[in-house]
Design a protein around this motif. Sequence first.
Motif, short mmCIF file in Angstrom:
data_model
loop_
_atom_site.label_atom_id
_atom_site.label_comp_id
_atom_site.label_asym_id
_atom_site.label_seq_id
_atom_site.Cartn_x
_atom_site.Cartn_y
_atom_site.Cartn_z
N ASP A 199 0.82 -1.22 0.00
CA ASP A 199 0.00 0.00 0.00
C ASP A 199 0.85 1.26 0.00
N PHE A 200 1.79 1.32 -0.93
CA PHE A 200 2.69 2.48 -1.03
C PHE A 200 2.03 3.59 -1.85
N VAL A 201 2.08 4.80 -1.32
CA VAL A 201 1.57 5.97 -2.04
C VAL A 201 2.63 7.07 -1.95
N GLY A 202 3.18 7.40 -3.11
CA GLY A 202 4.20 8.44 -3.15
C GLY A 202 3.92 9.44 -4.25
N THR A 203 4.89 10.26 -4.56
CA THR A 203 4.73 11.25 -5.61
C THR A 203 4.73 10.61 -6.99
N HIS A 204 5.57 9.60 -7.18
CA HIS A 204 5.73 8.98 -8.49
C HIS A 204 5.05 7.62 -8.62
N PHE A 205 4.87 6.91 -7.50
CA PHE A 205 4.34 5.56 -7.57
C PHE A 205 3.25 5.34 -6.54
N GLN A 206 2.24 4.60 -6.94
CA GLN A 206 1.20 4.12 -6.04
C GLN A 206 1.09 2.62 -6.29
N VAL A 207 1.58 1.81 -5.35
CA VAL A 207 1.68 0.37 -5.56
C VAL A 207 1.02 -0.35 -4.39
N ALA A 208 0.06 -1.20 -4.70
CA ALA A 208 -0.67 -1.93 -3.67
C ALA A 208 0.09 -3.15 -3.17
#
Length: 471
Positions: A199-208
């Motif tokens: 559940d990563f949410v950043g400026t460049h990537f959103q990865v579950a």
Amino acid sequence: MPQHPRTDRDHLILALSYWPTGATNSGWRSRSSSLDGIFDPGLLAETARTAERGVFDYFFWGNTEDSSNANPGGVIRNAFQFNGFAAASYLAAVTSRIGLIASVNTTYSDPYLTAQLASNVDHLSRGRFGVNFVAGAPGGAAHRNFGHGERPDHADAYVRAGEFLEVFTRLQDSWSDDWFVGDKEGGRLFAPEAAEPIDFVGTHFQVAGPLNAPRSPQGRVPILHAGTSEESFALGARYADVRFSPYASIEWNRAYAQRNRELAVAAGRAPEDYAFVVGANIYVGETRARARELFNEVQRNLVERFSPVVVGRHLGLDLGEVRPSERVIDVVDPTALPADGTGRALLDEFAGIVGDHDFTFDDLFRFAANKKNFPVVVGDPREVADWIEAGYVSGAFDGVKVFPPFMRTAFADFVDFVVPELQRRGVARTSYTTETLREHFGLARPGVLRRSAGSSARPAVAAAELQGVNA
């Protein structure tokens, strides 16, 4: 010369940087070079087996995304290179012990796909795979090959790189080691509870997440990194196991390693878990005369035409319309150049190879065009081994990545002449005593990082904190 290796690392790390026509612009024109290796699996396999015969720790592929054909000497080296994941998958089947490292440009790649491929190749190689991450150099036109309007600036490229490596690291830990059940009677093949989304949410990537591949044999594949900026140092301190370093001198490199290990400690890591490998263009012959002959042939065969602007840039001077046949010493006083500058270093290095400062601007141009950013070592087996041993024993570096000037004999000569000399001195190991790439580097297999539970391993950094990683 030192008679005993240092004791904090049990052997010199030996690596090969593979380019099918060699690591110089003009080496491919040498009489001893082989030109049948461009996309030839035979040369690839033969070279890897030669490296394995020399008990090398890893086989490395560089990374290029730019497909320009403007450089007549460098286009083959820069554009026609096996993709590291493809080549490592192939070599996993024809080698048994050597590590295999592919390069990934975080500006143009996807962290989920990279983690999936890395896990796959690590399983196929039984734990011998690693990844070299680069953010990409400014300039060039590679972004046009990926549908990017403009290449991101340096700072933003490293913000993206920090997020990329964080996602990559978390995905490798998204399955625990006890995922497999294999209960035929109970109908339970694997344990779903062994997986955890990232559940990563950043400026460049959103990865579950989680990753659709089980945890790799090494737990996490080793990470390599190189760069000269403060952002690169911070990124490497947090994530890299091995840093590919420039080489200036024993004193300079000892200070360089010390500073970067201190950054790693500040990031919560053990200093001994961060190794430093330098590259070198190595010309070796059974005699020094033969090594000089090989070196001189490569220099004579350069395709690029002389440019006083290029030479002046290396020296940090405006040379005007200097003629290629003029002696450098008649125009430039080496002692007037800054002692710690790159221009003085270039002149001193070349003078050390040819024996004096009696060389022309054209000679210097050819040397600079071929040497790239690595030191050039020319000599018989004892002289080359002396240079390597001095740097290793003093702690200036933990290993050497060999950049052969051409393929295939230049590398075979290093393995046949220099490696036995290093082994005789107790610097290089005589046989493989470890199985995985992490073990080759002296690294323990890491435990699983979990966001939901404590861990003795390095804690995952929050996405918002990644701006600070690159500050």
